[in-house]
Design a protein around this motif. Structure first.
Motif, PDB file in Angstrom:
ATOM      1  N   LEU A  59     -29.288 -18.002  12.866  1.00  0.00           N
ATOM      2  CA  LEU A  59     -29.051 -17.002  11.833  1.00  0.00           C
ATOM      3  C   LEU A  59     -27.711 -16.324  12.105  1.00  0.00           C
ATOM      4  N   PHE A  60     -26.826 -16.310  11.110  1.00  0.00           N
ATOM      5  CA  PHE A  60     -25.531 -15.664  11.314  1.00  0.00           C
ATOM      6  C   PHE A  60     -24.995 -15.088  10.005  1.00  0.00           C
ATOM      7  N   SER A  61     -24.069 -14.156  10.143  1.00  0.00           N
ATOM      8  CA  SER A  61     -23.503 -13.444   9.002  1.00  0.00           C
ATOM      9  C   SER A  61     -22.578 -14.349   8.188  1.00  0.00           C
ATOM     10  N   SER A  62     -22.485 -14.044   6.899  1.00  0.00           N
ATOM     11  CA  SER A  62     -21.570 -14.786   6.023  1.00  0.00           C
ATOM     12  C   SER A  62     -20.108 -14.514   6.389  1.00  0.00           C
ATOM     13  N   ARG A  63     -19.865 -13.535   7.261  1.00  0.00           N
ATOM     14  CA  ARG A  63     -18.499 -13.191   7.656  1.00  0.00           C
ATOM     15  C   ARG A  63     -18.122 -13.773   9.013  1.00  0.00           C
ATOM     16  N   LEU A  64     -18.990 -14.601   9.572  1.00  0.00           N
ATOM     17  CA  LEU A  64     -18.714 -15.198  10.877  1.00  0.00           C
ATOM     18  C   LEU A  64     -17.940 -16.506  10.707  1.00  0.00           C
ATOM     19  N   TRP A  65     -16.842 -16.650  11.437  1.00  0.00           N
ATOM     20  CA  TRP A  65     -16.052 -17.876  11.371  1.00  0.00           C
ATOM     21  C   TRP A  65     -16.793 -19.015  12.075  1.00  0.00           C
ATOM     22  N   HIS A  66     -16.820 -20.175  11.450  1.00  0.00           N
ATOM     23  CA  HIS A  66     -17.490 -21.330  12.053  1.00  0.00           C
ATOM     24  C   HIS A  66     -16.910 -22.629  11.493  1.00  0.00           C
ATOM     25  N   CYS A  67     -17.228 -23.715  12.164  1.00  0.00           N
ATOM     26  CA  CYS A  67     -16.787 -25.046  11.742  1.00  0.00           C
ATOM     27  C   CYS A  67     -17.739 -26.063  12.348  1.00  0.00           C
ATOM     28  N   SER A  68     -17.489 -27.328  12.125  1.00  0.00           N
ATOM     29  CA  SER A  68     -18.271 -28.383  12.779  1.00  0.00           C
ATOM     30  C   SER A  68     -17.446 -29.658  12.810  1.00  0.00           C
ATOM     31  N   GLY A  69     -17.734 -30.517  13.790  1.00  0.00           N
ATOM     32  CA  GLY A  69     -16.988 -31.766  13.937  1.00  0.00           C
ATOM     33  C   GLY A  69     -17.659 -32.916  13.208  1.00  0.00           C
TER      34      GLY A  69
END
Length: 208
Positions: A156-166
């Motif tokens: 669970l994480f905020s819509s304002r958290l930076w993320h990516c995936s490989g």
């Protein structure tokens, strides 16, 4: 046989009537208080109830599923929110649930913790600029956390958290269910996406 004198029942009768009236009044007052409390509880539940804002089923095919560049979920909805006149999308939460075991090999989620250094002068609810993407690729990668999880786990994480995936470099598909929840319908009377009430205060959903 001697007759017993009849006792006057007037005062006792009036007392019983008064007691009955008092009991009725107390019951009415209790019912009114209960109704008020129930209405307040309904209002509170409605206020606290969340909406299923959006959902995705994401599959990275075996050996050829590409990755996702750095972004925030809020940025993906920003322009659509502005188009609706809502001033952009309000903060919401994303529930990321892998349906397969995930690791860097098959493109697991990578998060930039909120307590880590963030991209300078970057708004987390707006599309990333070239400078922001450059910072994330050069600086953010060293700060990012790989989310290695088993099937059925939930992140669970905020819509304002930076993320990516490989990318997925394995021989099996990588599947994820992605639900997003907001406090109220984003976009107001013209919801940006789903606006399905959840929880005990759930109301009939609407979809546009």
């Amino acid at each position: 046989p001697r007759q017993r004198p009849l006792r006057h029942a007037g005062p006792r009768g009036r007392g019983a009537a008064t007691a009955e009236a008092d009991a009725t009044a107390a019951a009415t007052e209790t019912a009114a208080v209960s109704a008020t409390a129930a209405a307040a509880a309904d209002d509170t539940a409605a206020e606290l109830a969340v909406c299923l804002f959006n959902e995705h089923y994401v599959v990275k095919p075996a050996g050829r599923g590409g990755g996702f560049a750095w972004h925030t979920d809020g940025a993906l909805q920003h322009e659509a929110g502005l188009a609706l006149g809502s001033g952009g999308a309000a903060e919401y939460v994303s529930l990321w649930c892998p349906l397969d075991t995930v690791s860097p090999a098959n493109g697991c989620l990578r998060l930039l913790p909120s307590d880590a250094p963030q991209p300078p002068s970057a708004a987390a609810d707006a599309p990333a600029s070239e400078a922001t993407l450059r910072w994330l690729e050069e600086e953010g990668e060293a700060l990012a956390v790989d989310v290695c999880a088993e099937a059925g786990d939930a992140v669970l994480f905020s819509s304002r958290l930076w993320h990516c995936s490989g990318p997925n470099r394995t021989g099996a598909d990588r599947r994820v269910y992605y639900g997003q929840y907001s406090r109220g319908a984003i976009g107001g009377e013209a919801p940006l996406c789903l606006a399905v009430r959840t929880g005990p205060a759930a109301a009939p959903g609407r979809e546009t």
